[in-house]
Scaffold this motif. Sequence first.
Motif, PDB file in Angstrom:
ATOM      1  N   MET A 133       0.817  -1.204   0.000  1.00 53.12           N
ATOM      2  CA  MET A 133       0.000   0.000   0.000  1.00 53.12           C
ATOM      3  C   MET A 133       0.857   1.263   0.000  1.00 53.12           C
ATOM      4  O   MET A 133       0.483   2.272  -0.592  1.00 53.12           O
ATOM      5  CB  MET A 133      -0.955   0.019   1.196  1.00 53.12           C
ATOM      6  CG  MET A 133      -2.078  -0.995   1.100  1.00 53.12           C
ATOM      7  SD  MET A 133      -2.939  -0.979  -0.501  1.00 53.12           S
ATOM      8  CE  MET A 133      -3.489   0.703  -0.615  1.00 53.12           C
ATOM      9  N   GLU A 134       2.011   1.220   0.644  1.00 57.59           N
ATOM     10  CA  GLU A 134       2.902   2.386   0.632  1.00 57.59           C
ATOM     11  C   GLU A 134       3.350   2.698  -0.797  1.00 57.59           C
ATOM     12  O   GLU A 134       3.350   3.851  -1.228  1.00 57.59           O
ATOM     13  CB  GLU A 134       4.123   2.130   1.523  1.00 57.59           C
ATOM     14  CG  GLU A 134       5.052   3.335   1.634  1.00 57.59           C
ATOM     15  CD  GLU A 134       6.165   3.126   2.637  1.00 57.59           C
ATOM     16  OE1 GLU A 134       6.815   4.129   3.004  1.00 57.59           O
ATOM     17  OE2 GLU A 134       6.395   1.973   3.062  1.00 57.59           O
ATOM     18  N   PHE A 135       3.728   1.660  -1.535  1.00 55.74           N
ATOM     19  CA  PHE A 135       4.140   1.847  -2.934  1.00 55.74           C
ATOM     20  C   PHE A 135       2.974   2.345  -3.787  1.00 55.74           C
ATOM     21  O   PHE A 135       3.107   3.302  -4.559  1.00 55.74           O
ATOM     22  CB  PHE A 135       4.670   0.523  -3.492  1.00 55.74           C
ATOM     23  CG  PHE A 135       4.941   0.556  -4.969  1.00 55.74           C
ATOM     24  CD1 PHE A 135       6.092   1.151  -5.479  1.00 55.74           C
ATOM     25  CD2 PHE A 135       4.031   0.009  -5.873  1.00 55.74           C
ATOM     26  CE1 PHE A 135       6.330   1.198  -6.846  1.00 55.74           C
ATOM     27  CE2 PHE A 135       4.254   0.051  -7.242  1.00 55.74           C
ATOM     28  CZ  PHE A 135       5.411   0.646  -7.729  1.00 55.74           C
ATOM     29  N   VAL A 136       1.815   1.687  -3.639  1.00 54.53           N
ATOM     30  CA  VAL A 136       0.647   2.033  -4.461  1.00 54.53           C
ATOM     31  C   VAL A 136       0.161   3.453  -4.154  1.00 54.53           C
ATOM     32  O   VAL A 136      -0.126   4.234  -5.065  1.00 54.53           O
ATOM     33  CB  VAL A 136      -0.496   1.017  -4.230  1.00 54.53           C
ATOM     34  CG1 VAL A 136      -1.795   1.507  -4.840  1.00 54.53           C
ATOM     35  CG2 VAL A 136      -0.118  -0.342  -4.812  1.00 54.53           C
ATOM     36  N   LEU A 137       0.067   3.810  -2.874  1.00 53.29           N
ATOM     37  CA  LEU A 137      -0.436   5.134  -2.496  1.00 53.29           C
ATOM     38  C   LEU A 137       0.537   6.240  -2.897  1.00 53.29           C
ATOM     39  O   LEU A 137       0.111   7.334  -3.282  1.00 53.29           O
ATOM     40  CB  LEU A 137      -0.715   5.179  -0.996  1.00 53.29           C
ATOM     41  CG  LEU A 137      -1.900   4.339  -0.523  1.00 53.29           C
ATOM     42  CD1 LEU A 137      -1.980   4.301   0.998  1.00 53.29           C
ATOM     43  CD2 LEU A 137      -3.214   4.862  -1.106  1.00 53.29           C
ATOM     44  N   ASP A 138       1.836   5.957  -2.827  1.00 60.27           N
ATOM     45  CA  ASP A 138       2.815   6.949  -3.264  1.00 60.27           C
ATOM     46  C   ASP A 138       2.703   7.180  -4.766  1.00 60.27           C
ATOM     47  O   ASP A 138       2.731   8.321  -5.244  1.00 60.27           O
ATOM     48  CB  ASP A 138       4.231   6.485  -2.898  1.00 60.27           C
ATOM     49  CG  ASP A 138       5.272   7.561  -3.169  1.00 60.27           C
ATOM     50  OD1 ASP A 138       5.159   8.653  -2.581  1.00 60.27           O
ATOM     51  OD2 ASP A 138       6.189   7.327  -3.980  1.00 60.27           O
ATOM     52  N   SER A 139       2.543   6.094  -5.520  1.00 60.54           N
ATOM     53  CA  SER A 139       2.363   6.200  -6.971  1.00 60.54           C
ATOM     54  C   SER A 139       1.064   6.926  -7.299  1.00 60.54           C
ATOM     55  O   SER A 139       1.024   7.793  -8.182  1.00 60.54           O
ATOM     56  CB  SER A 139       2.349   4.794  -7.581  1.00 60.54           C
ATOM     57  OG  SER A 139       2.005   4.837  -8.943  1.00 60.54           O
ATOM     58  N   THR A 140      -0.002   6.587  -6.570  1.00 62.41           N
ATOM     59  CA  THR A 140      -1.300   7.218  -6.788  1.00 62.41           C
ATOM     60  C   THR A 140      -1.245   8.720  -6.506  1.00 62.41           C
ATOM     61  O   THR A 140      -1.770   9.535  -7.266  1.00 62.41           O
ATOM     62  CB  THR A 140      -2.354   6.567  -5.867  1.00 62.41           C
ATOM     63  OG1 THR A 140      -2.474   5.185  -6.210  1.00 62.41           O
ATOM     64  CG2 THR A 140      -3.713   7.237  -6.021  1.00 62.41           C
ATOM     65  N   ARG A 141      -0.578   9.082  -5.414  1.00 59.20           N
ATOM     66  CA  ARG A 141      -0.453  10.496  -5.038  1.00 59.20           C
ATOM     67  C   ARG A 141       0.276  11.289  -6.129  1.00 59.20           C
ATOM     68  O   ARG A 141      -0.140  12.385  -6.503  1.00 59.20           O
ATOM     69  CB  ARG A 141       0.301  10.593  -3.709  1.00 59.20           C
ATOM     70  CG  ARG A 141       0.518  11.988  -3.200  1.00 59.20           C
ATOM     71  CD  ARG A 141       1.032  11.945  -1.762  1.00 59.20           C
ATOM     72  NE  ARG A 141       2.234  11.152  -1.629  1.00 59.20           N
ATOM     73  CZ  ARG A 141       3.464  11.623  -1.822  1.00 59.20           C
ATOM     74  NH1 ARG A 141       3.644  12.877  -2.205  1.00 59.20           N
ATOM     75  NH2 ARG A 141       4.520  10.840  -1.658  1.00 59.20           N
ATOM     76  N   THR A 142       1.337  10.712  -6.672  1.00 59.14           N
ATOM     77  CA  THR A 142       2.099  11.375  -7.740  1.00 59.14           C
ATOM     78  C   THR A 142       1.238  11.572  -8.980  1.00 59.14           C
ATOM     79  O   THR A 142       1.226  12.647  -9.595  1.00 59.14           O
ATOM     80  CB  THR A 142       3.354  10.550  -8.089  1.00 59.14           C
ATOM     81  OG1 THR A 142       4.157  10.396  -6.921  1.00 59.14           O
ATOM     82  CG2 THR A 142       4.165  11.239  -9.178  1.00 59.14           C
ATOM     83  N   ILE A 143       0.496  10.523  -9.354  1.00 61.96           N
ATOM     84  CA  ILE A 143      -0.357  10.601 -10.545  1.00 61.96           C
ATOM     85  C   ILE A 143      -1.447  11.655 -10.363  1.00 61.96           C
ATOM     86  O   ILE A 143      -1.709  12.461 -11.257  1.00 61.96           O
ATOM     87  CB  ILE A 143      -0.987   9.224 -10.840  1.00 61.96           C
ATOM     88  CG1 ILE A 143       0.089   8.241 -11.313  1.00 61.96           C
ATOM     89  CG2 ILE A 143      -2.086   9.340 -11.894  1.00 61.96           C
ATOM     90  CD1 ILE A 143      -0.387   6.794 -11.392  1.00 61.96           C
TER      91      ILE A 143
END
Length: 420
Positions: free
Chosen positions: A395-405
Amino acid sequence: MGCGSSTPAHPSTPGAAPSNVSVATPPEKAIDKSIENALEVAKHEDENKIKMLLLGAGESGKSTIFKQMRLLYGTARSDDDLRMYGVVARSNIIVAVRKLLTHLRALGLEEELDRESRESEELDSADHASMTCRQAYDELIAHLVDNTATAAQDEKVLEGDWVGTSPRAGMSANNDAKLFLQHHESIRILWQSNTMKQVWAKRSAMNVTDSHKNYLNDITRIASPSYKPSTQDVIIARVRTAQIVQEKYRIDGSDFEIYDMGGARSERRKWIDCFDQVTAVIFVAALSEYDQTLAEAKRTNRMVEALELFRSVCNNRAFSDTSIMLFLNKKDVFAEKIMYSDIAAQRPFCDYAGPTKDFDHGVLYFIQKFKDCLIDDEFNDSFIHVTCATDTNNMEFVLDSTRTIIMTDNLKKSGFLGAD
């Protein structure tokens, strides 16, 4: 005469300010200016904040993702929070066991329990508590399902217990938590039986929360008087979202306002109240629910419900200029379930032509199903994530990627970055 046309008692002096008009003094002007500046700052912050909604059907994992955000970006849980989650964890075990007991009986596996108990006694391998799995079952059925046991709850089970009770958890959860402490040994013995493993494999018919297997595997720790919920215990704790929950975070200089919306049908009418000025929507659907039905509508397949809900969200005018992310959640449970539950065997998905027991083909099949819901075919694949909400690293990886997008997409729409 009308009330606005009366003549003043004394004529005004030429050049003087009208007697009924007050003139602001320098201090008052300074206060006014300060208020104007504060309002301007508030307006600027409101325009630049990122408002994010977590949407999806009930039990898809939205609240788990919401808790992961708190873990990654928010403040630590207080002892009061942890006591509430301790009560909830114990209550969740009782709720799961009730469903599993009922299903065991419905499957006609009581004789299987008898056979397993006899074999244990013959091999002298019965549990050190001198209770067979059949005896454990009979005790739990009487106290948790049939309510034929007459013994009152023993309040002494809470003496010296760190968790104790929590008013925030509600009366029902507190009562179930006490039942857990009274019968945790029977639960542990029954859970370890081979018969219960058969029941667990068929749990989709009872809508048991998959992650609560972690609780059931750790009964002794959770029953301990010194038990203090771990981070993972908090993450998998199941509390039905019956109202809109909001959290605010400041992440790398940007303000995020995140809303967890109840996904049950009865809760969705409240969603419209939060649709104004939304920057992004994270739509959560559980991959593993392709063979399950809704708790509130037993004839409706959960994945079909998620697809229809996704269609209505994506094509809603309120989100015409909003970034929409799709989280296909519970990938771990999906990977386990396809080994014994064929996708094509489910009536709504009989068109699945991929190989059985194949994770990648199954995931791609459901991704396409969600894409088919869109009127606008241009749905960027980078906006789709296959997730395990209970895995903090994932979730840390996914949420960081999501936040950037989301932030990049927001800047493009604001004109600060050129469109692709």
